[in-house]
Design an enzyme around this catalytic site. Structure first.
Site: not given
Ligand code: UD1
Length: 372
Positions: A207-209, A242, A286
């Site tokens: 997950l990083h968007r 992030r 994502d």
């Protein structure tokens, strides 16, 4: 024999796998001298160096060391520093890959210095201009001289945007070249074993968007689904920097740390990620690259996004877009856990391990014609 100097740009994590495929066949094209330019957009060992070593990439010919920053600052720093290199070293071609800030920054510099630009992974469109990557894709394609396309949607998108037919080259997917080259190594690594997980009995989560991790409401909703997922199936979750920052800021980290079947680890390298993917029951992500890798490996992929710029992974591959429909998410996970087969999949055209040869062969022909 005339040698052509080609700058090959890397900056952020997903770029390394793509250029590794080009390097693996470069010895067949002695007239091409590939020079690796690392912008330094990603700089932590786990986000950069580990990929250079896993993928046996050479040390960069030039490191721009730009680091993190706002979009404008990061893009501007890459442009400023790459321009000095271009003026000094006079490349014949600049190859950019993907859709990160380093991609558009170097493409713009090269083009304005009169250096032709080749874009690998051209034509992908999410049609969602709130994604920074979508802006990078549209702008990079609009100034590239050679547009190397991974899937048929890319041909249609570029044609719709008025790009000349002879610039659009359907060559397949360099990520899949690298995957096929390293599949056996990743399989032997069996990274899940090292983390004490059983083959086929865990979910692999990434997950990083910004659209998922920068908004407190969205990250809160996703965290709740992660907690539910971990009750159904153990979860391995390498946490992107992030995401880690957001989880800490939004006070969600300690809550997730309490989930006994959720195993949060540092970001993993390419071989570890490929290994975790191939032995998982399901991937929840994502990431663009994982949508492609799961499709190539036949592993179900639940994508936590409203759209994908890679529609072939849905039509022929294993990808299911969740679009924040948490009922669909839970139903699909339940079906996967009960062993119910999902929809049929089919081989994706030209994802055959030979894409990088097609790309370098086109580059060779293009540069020879241009210099004649
Ligand atoms: C970038 C790409 C994204 C890609 C992703 C893969 C853009 C616009 N985004 O997003 O398309 O999918 O890389 O990971 O180019 N940080 C570190 N160490 C690092 C790098 C970053 O701690 O080595 C932290 C910094 O706090 C930074 C944040 O992560 O501010 C985000 O990094 P950045 O490169 O801006 O964007 P990504 O989210 O990684």
């Amino acid at each position: 024999m005339k040698q052509f100097h080609i700058d090959v740009i890397v900056g952020a994590r997903p770029n390394f796998m793509k250029v590794a495929a080009l390097y693996s066949v470069a010895h067949k094209y002695p007239s091409l001298n590939l020079r690796l330019i690392h912008t330094g957009q990603h700089y932590d060992r786990a986000m950069s160096d580990v990929f250079l070593s896993d993928l046996k990439l050479p040390q960069p010919s030039c490191s721009l060391e730009v680091g993190s920053g706002s979009h404008a600052k990061q893009t501007a720093q890459v442009m400023h520093r790459y321009e000095d290199w271009v003026i000094e070293s006079d490349p014949d071609l600049c190859i950019v890959v993907g859709d990160v800030n380093s991609t558009i920054a170097c493409a713009l510099v090269a083009k304005k210095c009169g250096v032709p630009v080749a874009h690998v992974e051209a034509g992908l469109r999410s049609h969602d201009e709130t994604m920074p990557e979508e802006i990078n894709r549209i702008l990079t394609d609009s100034i590239s001289d050679l547009l190397f396309v991974t899937e048929s949607s890319g041909i249609a998108n570029l044609a719709r945007e008025g790009r000349a037919q002879d610039q659009i080259l359907f060559v397949g997917n360099v990520m899949i070249d690298t995957l096929l080259q390293l599949r056996d190594t990743a399989s032997k690594l069996a990274y899940h074993d090292k983390l004490d997980f059983k083959e086929g009995e865990y979910a692999y989560l990434t997950l990083h968007r910004p659209s998922n991790v920068d908004s407190p409401e969205q990250l809160q909703a996703i965290s709740q689904e992660i907690e539910w997922l971990a009750v159904q199936l153990p979860v391995i979750f390498p946490v992107h920097p992030r995401t880690l920052n957001s989880l800490k800021e939004m006070k969600l980290l300690s809550r997730l740390e309490k989930c006994s079947r959720l195993h949060m680890v540092e970001p993993v390298g390419y071989l570890e990620s490929l290994s975790l993917t191939m032995y998982s029951r399901v991937v929840v992500t994502d990431s663009g690259g994982l949508q492609e890798e799961t499709s190539a490996l036949g592993i179900p992929c639940l994508t936590l996004r409203h759209n994908t710029e890679r529609p072939v992974t849905v039509s022929l591959g294993t990808n299911i877009l969740i679009k924040d429909d948490w009922k669909l998410f839970r139903e699909t996970i339940t079906r996967i856990c009960s062993g119910e087969p999902l929809s049929d999949i089919a081989p994706i055209p030209l994802w055959d391990g030979k894409t990088s040869e097609r790309i370098l062969s086109h580059c060779c022909g293009y540069l020879k014609t241009r210099s004649a």
